[in-house]
Design a protein around this motif. Structure first.
Motif, PDB file in Angstrom:
ATOM      1  N   GLN A 174      12.447  18.911  50.225  1.00  0.00           N
ATOM      2  CA  GLN A 174      12.275  17.603  50.858  1.00  0.00           C
ATOM      3  C   GLN A 174      10.818  17.269  51.186  1.00  0.00           C
ATOM      4  OE1 GLN A 174      14.800  15.375  51.118  1.00  0.00           O
ATOM      5  NE2 GLN A 174      15.933  16.945  50.001  1.00  0.00           N
ATOM      6  N   ARG A 175       9.880  17.876  50.497  1.00  0.00           N
ATOM      7  CA  ARG A 175       8.462  17.592  50.703  1.00  0.00           C
ATOM      8  C   ARG A 175       7.973  16.651  49.607  1.00  0.00           C
ATOM      9  NH1 ARG A 175       6.106  23.616  51.542  1.00  0.00           N
ATOM     10  NH2 ARG A 175       7.583  24.254  53.125  1.00  0.00           N
ATOM     11  N   PRO A 176       7.043  15.777  49.955  1.00  0.00           N
ATOM     12  CA  PRO A 176       6.463  14.913  48.927  1.00  0.00           C
ATOM     13  C   PRO A 176       5.459  15.686  48.073  1.00  0.00           C
ATOM     14  CG  PRO A 176       5.477  14.441  51.042  1.00  0.00           C
ATOM     15  CD  PRO A 176       6.553  15.454  51.288  1.00  0.00           C
ATOM     16  N   PHE A 177       5.415  15.367  46.795  1.00  0.00           N
ATOM     17  CA  PHE A 177       4.397  15.940  45.921  1.00  0.00           C
ATOM     18  C   PHE A 177       3.814  14.830  45.074  1.00  0.00           C
ATOM     19  CE2 PHE A 177       8.402  16.418  43.712  1.00  0.00           C
ATOM     20  CZ  PHE A 177       8.137  16.153  42.376  1.00  0.00           C
ATOM     21  N   THR A 178       2.542  14.968  44.715  1.00  0.00           N
ATOM     22  CA  THR A 178       1.835  13.913  44.002  1.00  0.00           C
ATOM     23  C   THR A 178       1.699  14.237  42.524  1.00  0.00           C
ATOM     24  OG1 THR A 178      -0.284  14.928  44.532  1.00  0.00           O
ATOM     25  CG2 THR A 178       0.505  13.225  46.021  1.00  0.00           C
ATOM     26  N   TRP A 179       1.423  13.205  41.782  1.00  0.00           N
ATOM     27  CA  TRP A 179       1.205  13.286  40.348  1.00  0.00           C
ATOM     28  C   TRP A 179       0.081  14.263  40.052  1.00  0.00           C
ATOM     29  CZ3 TRP A 179      -2.931  12.324  37.136  1.00  0.00           C
ATOM     30  CH2 TRP A 179      -2.652  12.086  35.799  1.00  0.00           C
ATOM     31  N   ARG A 180       0.243  15.044  38.986  1.00  0.00           N
ATOM     32  CA  ARG A 180      -0.799  15.957  38.523  1.00  0.00           C
ATOM     33  C   ARG A 180      -1.066  15.684  37.055  1.00  0.00           C
ATOM     34  NH1 ARG A 180       1.561  21.685  40.224  1.00  0.00           N
ATOM     35  NH2 ARG A 180      -0.154  22.401  38.955  1.00  0.00           N
ATOM     36  N   LYS A 181      -2.300  15.863  36.654  1.00  0.00           N
ATOM     37  CA  LYS A 181      -2.663  15.609  35.260  1.00  0.00           C
ATOM     38  C   LYS A 181      -1.802  16.432  34.299  1.00  0.00           C
ATOM     39  CE  LYS A 181      -6.574  15.205  32.208  1.00  0.00           C
ATOM     40  NZ  LYS A 181      -6.923  13.823  32.065  1.00  0.00           N
ATOM     41  N   LYS A 182      -1.413  17.619  34.726  1.00  0.00           N
ATOM     42  CA  LYS A 182      -0.556  18.496  33.933  1.00  0.00           C
ATOM     43  C   LYS A 182       0.780  17.815  33.589  1.00  0.00           C
ATOM     44  CE  LYS A 182       1.679  22.957  34.749  1.00  0.00           C
ATOM     45  NZ  LYS A 182       1.729  24.074  35.674  1.00  0.00           N
ATOM     46  N   TRP A 183       1.254  16.943  34.481  1.00  0.00           N
ATOM     47  CA  TRP A 183       2.535  16.268  34.299  1.00  0.00           C
ATOM     48  C   TRP A 183       2.386  14.871  33.692  1.00  0.00           C
ATOM     49  CZ3 TRP A 183       3.727  17.473  40.054  1.00  0.00           C
ATOM     50  CH2 TRP A 183       4.124  18.793  40.181  1.00  0.00           C
ATOM     51  N   ALA A 184       1.241  14.533  33.186  1.00  0.00           N
ATOM     52  CA  ALA A 184       0.958  13.168  32.735  1.00  0.00           C
ATOM     53  C   ALA A 184       1.947  12.681  31.680  1.00  0.00           C
ATOM     54  CB  ALA A 184      -0.465  13.073  32.198  1.00  0.00           C
ATOM     55  N   ARG A 185       2.296  13.527  30.720  1.00  0.00           N
ATOM     56  CA  ARG A 185       3.163  13.083  29.624  1.00  0.00           C
ATOM     57  C   ARG A 185       4.616  12.917  30.019  1.00  0.00           C
ATOM     58  NH1 ARG A 185       2.767  17.242  25.661  1.00  0.00           N
ATOM     59  NH2 ARG A 185       1.300  18.334  26.961  1.00  0.00           N
ATOM     60  N   ASP A 186       5.086  13.703  30.996  1.00  0.00           N
ATOM     61  CA  ASP A 186       6.509  13.624  31.345  1.00  0.00           C
ATOM     62  C   ASP A 186       6.747  13.481  32.847  1.00  0.00           C
ATOM     63  OD1 ASP A 186       5.512  16.236  31.337  1.00  0.00           O
ATOM     64  OD2 ASP A 186       7.505  17.089  31.312  1.00  0.00           O
ATOM     65  N   TRP A 187       5.966  12.653  33.505  1.00  0.00           N
ATOM     66  CA  TRP A 187       6.131  12.401  34.942  1.00  0.00           C
ATOM     67  C   TRP A 187       7.523  11.872  35.250  1.00  0.00           C
ATOM     68  CZ3 TRP A 187       4.720  13.720  39.518  1.00  0.00           C
ATOM     69  CH2 TRP A 187       4.916  12.885  40.616  1.00  0.00           C
ATOM     70  N   GLY A 188       8.095  11.117  34.349  1.00  0.00           N
ATOM     71  CA  GLY A 188       9.436  10.584  34.549  1.00  0.00           C
ATOM     72  C   GLY A 188      10.512  11.658  34.617  1.00  0.00           C
ATOM     73  N   ASN A 189      10.263  12.817  34.014  1.00  0.00           N
ATOM     74  CA  ASN A 189      11.234  13.901  33.998  1.00  0.00           C
ATOM     75  C   ASN A 189      10.989  14.950  35.070  1.00  0.00           C
ATOM     76  OD1 ASN A 189      12.466  12.767  31.737  1.00  0.00           O
ATOM     77  ND2 ASN A 189      11.063  13.802  30.363  1.00  0.00           N
ATOM     78  N   VAL A 190       9.857  14.881  35.760  1.00  0.00           N
ATOM     79  CA  VAL A 190       9.541  15.864  36.794  1.00  0.00           C
ATOM     80  C   VAL A 190      10.420  15.604  38.008  1.00  0.00           C
ATOM     81  CG1 VAL A 190       7.751  16.705  38.347  1.00  0.00           C
ATOM     82  CG2 VAL A 190       7.178  16.131  36.005  1.00  0.00           C
ATOM     83  N   VAL A 191      11.151  16.645  38.457  1.00  0.00           N
ATOM     84  CA  VAL A 191      12.063  16.509  39.588  1.00  0.00           C
ATOM     85  C   VAL A 191      11.642  17.411  40.743  1.00  0.00           C
ATOM     86  CG1 VAL A 191      14.456  16.784  40.346  1.00  0.00           C
ATOM     87  CG2 VAL A 191      13.967  15.931  38.058  1.00  0.00           C
TER      88      VAL A 191
END
Length: 48
Positions: A19-36
């Motif tokens: 239940q913690r917020p996490f921010t976008w990372r360059k590593k996840w740039a291509r599949d940010w929509g799939n990061v859970v």
């Protein structure tokens, strides 16, 4: 004048396990929509 984007301006999500917020990372740039999950530990802990 610095280049880039301030961390406060990056998109965020909430991890369903911890239940913690996490921010976008360059590593996840291509599949940010799939990061859970925020980390491998949360992914291994369980599925909500």
């Amino acid at each position: 004048m610095p280049n880039g984007t301030a961390k406060r301006d990056l998109p965020t999500k909430t991890c369903p396990v911890c239940q913690r917020p996490f921010t976008w990372r360059k590593k996840w740039a291509r599949d940010w929509g799939n990061v859970v999950y925020c980390s491998d530990r949360c992914r291994a802990t369980g599925r909500p």
